[in-house]
Design a protein around this motif. Structure first.
Motif, short mmCIF file in Angstrom:
data_model
loop_
_atom_site.label_atom_id
_atom_site.label_comp_id
_atom_site.label_asym_id
_atom_site.label_seq_id
_atom_site.Cartn_x
_atom_site.Cartn_y
_atom_site.Cartn_z
N VAL A 79 0.20 -7.31 4.64
CA VAL A 79 0.31 -5.91 4.22
C VAL A 79 1.74 -5.38 4.40
O VAL A 79 2.35 -5.57 5.44
CB VAL A 79 -0.67 -5.02 5.02
CG1 VAL A 79 -0.46 -3.54 4.70
CG2 VAL A 79 -2.12 -5.42 4.73
N ILE A 105 0.85 -1.19 0.00
CA ILE A 105 0.00 0.00 0.00
C ILE A 105 0.89 1.24 0.00
O ILE A 105 1.80 1.36 0.83
CB ILE A 105 -0.92 0.03 1.23
CG1 ILE A 105 -1.75 -1.27 1.31
CG2 ILE A 105 -1.86 1.24 1.18
CD1 ILE A 105 -2.55 -1.40 2.57
N VAL A 106 0.63 2.13 -0.94
CA VAL A 106 1.42 3.35 -1.04
C VAL A 106 0.49 4.54 -0.82
O VAL A 106 -0.50 4.71 -1.54
CB VAL A 106 2.11 3.46 -2.42
CG1 VAL A 106 3.12 4.60 -2.42
CG2 VAL A 106 2.78 2.14 -2.79
N GLU A 107 0.83 5.32 0.19
CA GLU A 107 -0.07 6.43 0.57
C GLU A 107 0.75 7.42 1.39
O GLU A 107 1.46 7.02 2.32
CB GLU A 107 -1.23 5.83 1.38
CG GLU A 107 -2.10 6.82 2.12
CD GLU A 107 -2.94 7.70 1.20
OE1 GLU A 107 -3.76 7.14 0.45
OE2 GLU A 107 -2.76 8.94 1.25
N LEU A 135 -3.17 5.61 5.33
CA LEU A 135 -2.34 4.42 5.17
C LEU A 135 -2.72 3.37 6.21
O LEU A 135 -2.91 2.20 5.91
CB LEU A 135 -0.86 4.82 5.32
CG LEU A 135 0.15 3.68 5.11
CD1 LEU A 135 0.05 3.12 3.70
CD2 LEU A 135 1.58 4.16 5.37
N ASP A 136 -2.87 3.86 7.42
CA ASP A 136 -3.22 2.97 8.53
C ASP A 136 -4.57 2.30 8.31
O ASP A 136 -4.72 1.09 8.47
CB ASP A 136 -3.26 3.81 9.82
CG ASP A 136 -3.02 2.95 11.02
OD1 ASP A 136 -2.10 2.10 10.96
OD2 ASP A 136 -3.78 3.10 12.01
N THR A 185 -2.11 1.86 -4.72
CA THR A 185 -1.49 3.17 -4.51
C THR A 185 -2.43 4.35 -4.72
O THR A 185 -3.34 4.31 -5.55
CB THR A 185 -0.25 3.32 -5.42
OG1 THR A 185 0.30 4.64 -5.22
CG2 THR A 185 -0.61 3.16 -6.88
N THR A 245 5.40 5.17 1.80
CA THR A 245 4.74 6.48 1.82
C THR A 245 5.02 7.29 0.57
O THR A 245 4.52 8.40 0.42
CB THR A 245 5.17 7.29 3.05
OG1 THR A 245 6.60 7.35 3.06
CG2 THR A 245 4.66 6.67 4.33
N THR A 257 3.91 -1.56 3.50
CA THR A 257 3.53 -0.19 3.16
C THR A 257 4.72 0.66 2.73
O THR A 257 5.87 0.37 3.07
CB THR A 257 2.89 0.52 4.38
OG1 THR A 257 3.82 0.51 5.45
CG2 THR A 257 1.61 -0.16 4.83
N GLY A 302 -4.46 -0.25 5.58
CA GLY A 302 -3.76 -1.45 6.06
C GLY A 302 -4.71 -2.34 6.85
O GLY A 302 -4.76 -3.55 6.64
#
Ligand code: ADP
Ligand code: MG
Length: 640
Positions: free
Chosen positions: A549, A527-529, A535-536, A573, A553, A551, A539
């Protein structure tokens, strides 16, 4: 006048005076018989009662006054014999007048003896007491009729009790209502009809005290039958005093009004339910209207922000616009919740097996609890199929679990149970009779006082501190379940806990089987955020549906990770990222590196706005922020 009177009486001998007295008495027949029973004197009373004048009766035998039967039985001779031997004869019986009619007579016969004791005759005094006898008879008959009446009454228990409470008689109604036969209850204390609690509180004695002090006691309360069952009784106790005011006992009349009470309660419940549904309907109309208009305003604002975003010159502008967008989105979320309460949110329904829906959501539910809460999830055996919007259902269930958790700050037990139930008419709200699946969330928490339970479904009703509760949880649950053709009930007892039950109608057919069973195969998602909160949340969502998961940023870090880790199956993303690579650039590079990688783009901006900014992006799966679980699951299945 007086002098003349006494003067005249002085001229009479004692005997003459007495003669006059007897002759004049008209209320008593007074006459004499000779020793053989022949009449030798007669007075006015005798003439009045028996109808003979002196001339025609003197010299006749007194047996003419007797009835045929009495004469045949030798009653006249016996009367004289008794008077002779015992000094007096007294009798009540029928006598006959000259005209043959009868009268009821009280008769006294006294023997008359001279100084030497020789019997010289009999004095006979007869009184006509026909009227008295008739009155007595009438009274006796009316008492008998009354007794039969009371005995026969079956709708009321009517009985008497002594001043100390012993039962002295019993009627048919008492037997019917209380179940005791006369033989087994007369003599017992009436306290046996009271409930254990009332006896312990001294109610029976209190009842008699009130009745004897105030003359009457009236009450509606529970009483107990012989078989131990209870009935709702209307009771009246009247004190009964004699002429001197001494307490003789109590008359007790009891009626079984259970049915009337049940009918009254049913009516009250129906009225309360009607009030509740009308209230919810009215609030729904109001909030629905407001939320709808508000949502339109927010849509205008959102598209304006989008327009401005495409023209943004620098990072500072983007930051400002982003803050605006976030505020607008929060407003949109709120209006969505309100629309959901007002049943104006479109549902995306499919056939589901609720065991599976809840099973795949279990991880999220468990995370919502805390370590002090023991959570038990009990699927139904062989659940029946329901038609619903799974994402909305999950949100509803999560709301209930969060409420249960909040109600148990010091821990407790939380049970989520799924059951198949058959409902009869009127059993749950206005639900039509039939098959339902009940999903209940039970806690051992604080419970709700009735006033809170009555309002808990109202939007914005909360008892929680500012910032802790929005008061929108239960209102959404209510709106969603009602929109799905079901109903929600609250069973709550203060200090004991709460059970909220959602009833969903069963539908024909098998589930559409779209739920990915958690853990069947563990995929890893990157996950890209850039926004840590988002993001949390993302997830958590992925973990809840069984993904591993990892991650990043920003795009650069993400690329580095993809090069390092070959176990990543999915790239998820954000599109708009302030630093370095944006999301579109990232997915393009990632696909070059790993052509088999599943990629999903996420953005709060609509696709159209993104196209303007980034060109063709339609070959990638796309999900709108804020994303919901069901949407995510769908996109994941579709993403190539
Ligand atoms: P919120 O949780 O934001 O307060 P809800 O609509 O979810 O709003 O609930 C409304 C109110 O109902 C709560 O503030 C609370 O007083 C009461 N309530 C809901 N669920 C429970 C529960 N499980 N136990 C006790 N009270 C509850
Ligand atoms: Mg809540």
């Amino acid at each position: 006048m007086k002098a003349e009177d006494s003067g005249r009486s002085r001229n009479l001998s004692d005997e003459q005076r007495f003669q006059l007295l007897v002759t004049g008495v008209s209320d008593y027949a007074i006459y004499m018989l000779n020793p053989e029973g022949f009449i030798n004197s007669w007075n006015a009373g005798a003439e009045r009662f028996k109808g003979y004048v002196a001339e025609e009766i003197i010299g006749q035998h007194f047996s003419v006054f007797y009835t045929e039967e009495d004469r045949r039985n030798g009653k006249p001779a016996r009367a004289l014999q008794t008077a002779r031997e015992q000094g007096k004869f007294e009798d009540e019986g029928w006598r006959v007048r000259k005209d043959g009619t009868r009268f009821w007579a009280n008769v006294v016969v006294d023997p008359i003896r001279d100084h030497s004791g020789e019997l010289i005759g009999f004095a006979k005094i007869t009184r006509d007491i026909t009227e008295r006898k008739a009155a007595e008879e009438a009274l006796r008959e009316s008492e008998e009729r009354f007794r039969l009446l009371v005995q026969g009454v079956t709708d009321y228990a009517i009985y008497m009790i002594s001043p100390t409470g012993e039962i002295t008689n019993w009627n048919a109604g008492a037997e019917r209502i209380k179940g005791y036969k006369r033989e087994e209850i007369v003599g017992s204390n009436f306290a046996v009809f009271y409930t254990e609690e009332d006896r312990a509180r001294g109610m029976p004695a209190q009842t008699l005290k009130t009745a004897s002090e105030e003359g009457r006691f009236e009450q509606e309360s529970w009483r107990v039958r012989r078989d131990g069952t209870r009935f709702w009784a209307h009771v009246v106790v009247d004190a009964i005093h004699d002429d001197e005011g001494k307490l003789l006992g109590f008359a007790k009349v009891t009626r079984d009004i259970s049915e009337r009470k049940q009918a009254a309660e049913a009516l009250e419940r129906a009225n309360a339910a009607l009030f509740q549904s009308q209230k919810m309907e009215a609030i729904g109309q109001l909030t629905g209207g407001i939320a709808h208009d508000f949502n339109n305003l927010l849509a205008v604002m959102l598209s304006s922000v989008d327009v401005l975003a495409t023209r943004a010159q620098n990072y500072a502008d983007i930051k400002v616009l982003d803050a605006m967008r976030r505020a607008v989105e929060r407003g949109a979320l709120l209006t969505q919740q309100l629309l959901s309460f007002a049943r104006r949110q479109p549902l995306m329904v499919e056939r589901y097996d609720l065991n599976k829906v809840i099973g795949s959501f279990e991880a999220v539910l468990r995370r919502a609890g805390n370590s002090a809460i023991e959570m038990d999830i009990r699927p139904a055996h062989d659940t029946r199929t329901v038609l619903l919007d799974a994402a909305r259902f999950e949100a509803a269930l999560l709301n209930l679990v969060v409420n249960a958790r909040d109600a148990m700050p010091d821990g407790g037990k939380l049970v989520v149970a799924v059951e198949n139930v058959e409902l009869g008419a009127g059993q749950v709200g206005n639900l039509v009779p039939g098959a339902y699946v009940r999903v209940s969330v039970a806690d051992t928490g604080s419970g709700m006082p009735p006033a809170v339970a009555a309002r808990a479904f109202e939007p914005f009703f909360t008892t929680k501190e500012v910032g802790k509760g929005t008061g929108l949880g239960l209102s959404q649950v209510y709106g969603f379940i009602a929109q799905s053709g079901g109903d929600v009930t609250i069973d709550s007892e203060e200090g004991k806990g709460t059970t909220i039950s959602m009833y969903l109608p069963v539908v024909e057919g098998e589930p559409d089987d779209v739920i990915a069973v958690a853990g069947a195969r563990v995929d890893t998602v990157l996950i890209v955020e850039d926004e840590p909160d988002v993001l949390d949340a993302a997830g958590q969502l992925f973990r809840s549906i069984g993904y591993e998961v990892v991650t990043a940023t920003n795009g650069v870090d993400a690329m580095a990770m993809l090069e390092r880790r070959t176990d990543i199956d999915i790239l998820f993303t954000d599109v708009v990222m302030p630093k370095g690579m944006n999301g579109i650039q990232l997915v393009r590079s990632a696909r070059e590196l790993r052509p088999d990688l599943k990629v999903i783009l996420a953005s709060g901006y609509p696709l159209s706005a993104l196209r303007e900014q980034y060109g063709r992006i339609d070959d990638f799966a796309f999900v709108n922020k804020p994303y919901r679980l069901a949407e995510l699951a769908k996109v994941l299945r579709a993403a190539g």
